[in-house]
Enzyme design. Structure first.
Site, PDB file in Angstrom:
ATOM      1  N   PRO A  19      34.568  31.634  35.593  1.00  0.00           N
ATOM      2  CA  PRO A  19      35.213  32.440  34.568  1.00  0.00           C
ATOM      3  C   PRO A  19      36.735  32.267  34.498  1.00  0.00           C
ATOM      4  O   PRO A  19      37.408  32.146  35.523  1.00  0.00           O
ATOM      5  CB  PRO A  19      34.862  33.878  34.964  1.00  0.00           C
ATOM      6  CG  PRO A  19      34.480  33.809  36.398  1.00  0.00           C
ATOM      7  CD  PRO A  19      33.879  32.449  36.607  1.00  0.00           C
ATOM      8  N   ASN A  20      37.192  32.247  33.260  1.00  0.00           N
ATOM      9  CA  ASN A  20      38.624  32.197  32.917  1.00  0.00           C
ATOM     10  C   ASN A  20      39.249  30.818  33.121  1.00  0.00           C
ATOM     11  O   ASN A  20      40.407  30.625  32.753  1.00  0.00           O
ATOM     12  CB  ASN A  20      39.426  33.271  33.680  1.00  0.00           C
ATOM     13  CG  ASN A  20      38.930  34.664  33.360  1.00  0.00           C
ATOM     14  OD1 ASN A  20      38.863  35.019  32.180  1.00  0.00           O
ATOM     15  ND2 ASN A  20      38.548  35.422  34.346  1.00  0.00           N
ATOM     16  N   ARG A  27      46.990  30.364  31.265  1.00  0.00           N
ATOM     17  CA  ARG A  27      46.743  31.531  32.124  1.00  0.00           C
ATOM     18  C   ARG A  27      47.571  31.423  33.404  1.00  0.00           C
ATOM     19  O   ARG A  27      47.382  30.499  34.203  1.00  0.00           O
ATOM     20  CB  ARG A  27      45.259  31.536  32.477  1.00  0.00           C
ATOM     21  CG  ARG A  27      44.871  32.507  33.551  1.00  0.00           C
ATOM     22  CD  ARG A  27      43.500  32.139  34.096  1.00  0.00           C
ATOM     23  NE  ARG A  27      43.077  33.089  35.077  1.00  0.00           N
ATOM     24  CZ  ARG A  27      42.251  32.808  36.076  1.00  0.00           C
ATOM     25  NH1 ARG A  27      41.766  31.589  36.220  1.00  0.00           N
ATOM     26  NH2 ARG A  27      41.912  33.726  36.930  1.00  0.00           N
ATOM     27  N   TYR A  32      48.193  28.781  38.430  1.00  0.00           N
ATOM     28  CA  TYR A  32      47.115  27.812  38.181  1.00  0.00           C
ATOM     29  C   TYR A  32      47.610  26.491  37.602  1.00  0.00           C
ATOM     30  O   TYR A  32      46.819  25.561  37.441  1.00  0.00           O
ATOM     31  CB  TYR A  32      46.057  28.446  37.265  1.00  0.00           C
ATOM     32  CG  TYR A  32      45.392  29.646  37.907  1.00  0.00           C
ATOM     33  CD1 TYR A  32      44.545  29.475  38.996  1.00  0.00           C
ATOM     34  CD2 TYR A  32      45.642  30.942  37.460  1.00  0.00           C
ATOM     35  CE1 TYR A  32      43.962  30.565  39.622  1.00  0.00           C
ATOM     36  CE2 TYR A  32      45.053  32.049  38.073  1.00  0.00           C
ATOM     37  CZ  TYR A  32      44.212  31.849  39.155  1.00  0.00           C
ATOM     38  OH  TYR A  32      43.629  32.918  39.779  1.00  0.00           O
ATOM     39  N   ASN A  83      34.214  25.135  41.181  1.00  0.00           N
ATOM     40  CA  ASN A  83      35.265  26.139  41.269  1.00  0.00           C
ATOM     41  C   ASN A  83      34.654  27.416  40.708  1.00  0.00           C
ATOM     42  O   ASN A  83      34.609  27.590  39.489  1.00  0.00           O
ATOM     43  CB  ASN A  83      36.516  25.739  40.486  1.00  0.00           C
ATOM     44  CG  ASN A  83      37.615  26.774  40.660  1.00  0.00           C
ATOM     45  OD1 ASN A  83      37.357  27.892  41.118  1.00  0.00           O
ATOM     46  ND2 ASN A  83      38.833  26.417  40.294  1.00  0.00           N
ATOM     47  N   ALA A  86      36.554  33.673  40.018  1.00  0.00           N
ATOM     48  CA  ALA A  86      36.419  35.022  40.592  1.00  0.00           C
ATOM     49  C   ALA A  86      35.041  35.273  41.190  1.00  0.00           C
ATOM     50  O   ALA A  86      34.895  36.113  42.090  1.00  0.00           O
ATOM     51  CB  ALA A  86      36.731  36.069  39.527  1.00  0.00           C
ATOM     52  N   HIS A  89      34.271  35.379  45.031  1.00  0.00           N
ATOM     53  CA  HIS A  89      34.516  36.561  45.864  1.00  0.00           C
ATOM     54  C   HIS A  89      33.471  37.650  45.681  1.00  0.00           C
ATOM     55  O   HIS A  89      33.535  38.671  46.354  1.00  0.00           O
ATOM     56  CB  HIS A  89      35.907  37.127  45.548  1.00  0.00           C
ATOM     57  CG  HIS A  89      36.947  36.062  45.354  1.00  0.00           C
ATOM     58  ND1 HIS A  89      37.268  35.157  46.337  1.00  0.00           N
ATOM     59  CD2 HIS A  89      37.710  35.721  44.271  1.00  0.00           C
ATOM     60  CE1 HIS A  89      38.200  34.318  45.881  1.00  0.00           C
ATOM     61  NE2 HIS A  89      38.470  34.648  44.628  1.00  0.00           N
ATOM     62  N   ASP A  96      23.330  32.107  46.703  1.00  0.00           N
ATOM     63  CA  ASP A  96      21.908  31.844  46.942  1.00  0.00           C
ATOM     64  C   ASP A  96      21.435  30.608  46.186  1.00  0.00           C
ATOM     65  O   ASP A  96      20.655  29.807  46.716  1.00  0.00           O
ATOM     66  CB  ASP A  96      21.064  33.055  46.523  1.00  0.00           C
ATOM     67  CG  ASP A  96      21.106  34.191  47.530  1.00  0.00           C
ATOM     68  OD1 ASP A  96      21.647  33.994  48.639  1.00  0.00           O
ATOM     69  OD2 ASP A  96      20.590  35.276  47.208  1.00  0.00           O
ATOM     70  N   GLU A 107      33.468  23.016  47.329  1.00  0.00           N
ATOM     71  CA  GLU A 107      34.082  24.141  46.610  1.00  0.00           C
ATOM     72  C   GLU A 107      35.574  23.840  46.426  1.00  0.00           C
ATOM     73  O   GLU A 107      36.236  23.395  47.370  1.00  0.00           O
ATOM     74  CB  GLU A 107      33.893  25.408  47.447  1.00  0.00           C
ATOM     75  CG  GLU A 107      34.563  26.653  46.891  1.00  0.00           C
ATOM     76  CD  GLU A 107      34.401  27.833  47.853  1.00  0.00           C
ATOM     77  OE1 GLU A 107      33.800  27.659  48.935  1.00  0.00           O
ATOM     78  OE2 GLU A 107      34.905  28.919  47.526  1.00  0.00           O
ATOM     79  N   HIS A 109      39.328  25.334  44.840  1.00  0.00           N
ATOM     80  CA  HIS A 109      40.183  26.355  44.221  1.00  0.00           C
ATOM     81  C   HIS A 109      41.522  25.698  43.911  1.00  0.00           C
ATOM     82  O   HIS A 109      42.090  25.024  44.786  1.00  0.00           O
ATOM     83  CB  HIS A 109      40.408  27.544  45.154  1.00  0.00           C
ATOM     84  CG  HIS A 109      39.135  28.200  45.555  1.00  0.00           C
ATOM     85  ND1 HIS A 109      38.479  29.080  44.734  1.00  0.00           N
ATOM     86  CD2 HIS A 109      38.375  28.081  46.670  1.00  0.00           C
ATOM     87  CE1 HIS A 109      37.370  29.475  45.331  1.00  0.00           C
ATOM     88  NE2 HIS A 109      37.277  28.879  46.503  1.00  0.00           N
ATOM     89  N   SER A 111      44.355  27.228  43.436  1.00  0.00           N
ATOM     90  CA  SER A 111      45.373  27.901  44.247  1.00  0.00           C
ATOM     91  C   SER A 111      44.876  28.021  45.685  1.00  0.00           C
ATOM     92  O   SER A 111      43.679  27.862  45.954  1.00  0.00           O
ATOM     93  CB  SER A 111      45.647  29.299  43.678  1.00  0.00           C
ATOM     94  OG  SER A 111      44.471  30.106  43.754  1.00  0.00           O
ATOM     95  N   ARG A 116      46.909  34.437  48.905  1.00  0.00           N
ATOM     96  CA  ARG A 116      46.957  35.402  47.801  1.00  0.00           C
ATOM     97  C   ARG A 116      46.402  36.762  48.265  1.00  0.00           C
ATOM     98  O   ARG A 116      46.351  37.038  49.446  1.00  0.00           O
ATOM     99  CB  ARG A 116      46.209  34.817  46.608  1.00  0.00           C
ATOM    100  CG  ARG A 116      46.855  33.504  46.134  1.00  0.00           C
ATOM    101  CD  ARG A 116      46.171  32.942  44.911  1.00  0.00           C
ATOM    102  NE  ARG A 116      46.256  33.888  43.795  1.00  0.00           N
ATOM    103  CZ  ARG A 116      45.510  33.780  42.693  1.00  0.00           C
ATOM    104  NH1 ARG A 116      44.653  32.775  42.561  1.00  0.00           N
ATOM    105  NH2 ARG A 116      45.627  34.675  41.731  1.00  0.00           N
ATOM    106  N   ARG A 120      40.786  37.932  47.743  1.00  0.00           N
ATOM    107  CA  ARG A 120      40.449  36.526  47.448  1.00  0.00           C
ATOM    108  C   ARG A 120      40.166  35.726  48.718  1.00  0.00           C
ATOM    109  O   ARG A 120      39.800  34.563  48.658  1.00  0.00           O
ATOM    110  CB  ARG A 120      41.583  35.848  46.676  1.00  0.00           C
ATOM    111  CG  ARG A 120      41.805  36.418  45.296  1.00  0.00           C
ATOM    112  CD  ARG A 120      42.860  35.626  44.537  1.00  0.00           C
ATOM    113  NE  ARG A 120      43.447  36.440  43.488  1.00  0.00           N
ATOM    114  CZ  ARG A 120      42.935  36.595  42.256  1.00  0.00           C
ATOM    115  NH1 ARG A 120      41.860  35.947  41.895  1.00  0.00           N
ATOM    116  NH2 ARG A 120      43.528  37.373  41.371  1.00  0.00           N
TER     117      ARG A 120
HETATM  118  C1  DHK Z   1      40.471  30.709  40.258  1.00  0.00           C
HETATM  119  C2  DHK Z   1      40.293  32.006  39.872  1.00  0.00           C
HETATM  120  O1  DHK Z   1      40.061  32.312  38.609  1.00  0.00           O
HETATM  121  C3  DHK Z   1      40.427  33.114  40.832  1.00  0.00           C
HETATM  122  O2  DHK Z   1      39.591  34.212  40.498  1.00  0.00           O
HETATM  123  C4  DHK Z   1      40.185  32.692  42.256  1.00  0.00           C
HETATM  124  C5  DHK Z   1      40.584  30.314  41.667  1.00  0.00           C
HETATM  125  C6  DHK Z   1      40.992  31.441  42.582  1.00  0.00           C
HETATM  126  C7  DHK Z   1      41.446  29.059  41.810  1.00  0.00           C
HETATM  127  O3  DHK Z   1      42.435  29.060  42.525  1.00  0.00           O
HETATM  128  O4  DHK Z   1      41.091  28.041  41.197  1.00  0.00           O
HETATM  129  O5  DHK Z   1      40.522  33.738  43.121  1.00  0.00           O
END
Ligand code: DHK
Length: 157
Positions: A19-20, A27, A32, A83, A86, A89, A96, A107, A109, A111, A116, A120
């Site tokens: 998401p996002n 953003r 990011y 990735n 959110a 977490h 699963d 995996e 990320h 950041s 942070r 997280r």
């Molecule tokens: C991206 C997100 O959207 C956050 O919710 C994670 C992650 C970190 C990233 O660093 O790519 O906590």
């Protein structure tokens, strides 16, 4: 997604974004970065090409869609770069689904989640991923693909 011909095993890696991440570039760029998700996809395709891999690149804001994508990859693809954003977490469902995959899983990320907020620091996905890359920005995706290529070994000549 490129399907293998004959009986050759798949060389396609699912690169799954949570998401996002569709908002990358606009953003919180101080966290990011300035690259968009399209930039990340281009990097993945270029990197994968050089490693003899294909990429099935996806993003969803929906937990169920991410679980569905992992389940699809489970029997068809060569590995997963994820990735979970959110959902890292929070999502036992995603953990699963990944645990049910007998595939290399890395995996990523963008950041460094450990520098942070405390919420997280826990990633359920890390409990089932073979490797975790955090804090390298988009380069983390390229590193993850390199790791999967190393685990898969060379493809057909
Ligand atoms: C991206 C997100 O959207 C956050 O919710 C994670 C992650 C970190 C990233 O660093 O790519 O906590």
């Amino acid at each position: 997604m490129t399907s293998p011909t004959s009986n050759e095993p798949s060389r396609t890696v699912l690169v799954l974004n949570g998401p996002n991440l569709n908002l990358l570039g606009t953003r919180q760029p101080e966290i990011y970065g300035a690259d968009t998700l399209a930039d990340v996809e281009r990097l993945c395709r270029t990197t994968a090409g050089g490693l003899g891999l294909d990429v099935d690149f996806r993003q969803s804001n929906s937990e169920g869609a991410l679980v569905d994508a992992v389940q699809e990859a489970r029997s068809a693809l060569a590995g997963i770069v994820i990735n979970p954003a959110a959902y890292s977490h929070t999502s036992i469902a995603l953990m699963d689904a990944l645990a049910a995959c007998d595939l290399p899983i890395v995996e990523v990320h963008l950041s460094n989640i450990h520098r942070r907020e405390e919420f997280r620091h826990l990633s359920y996905v890390s409990k089932v991923a073979g490797a975790v890359i955090a804090g390298c920005g988009p380069q983390g995706y390229a590193l993850a693909l390199q790791r999967i290529a190393a685990l898969l070994g060379p493809g057909p000549a």
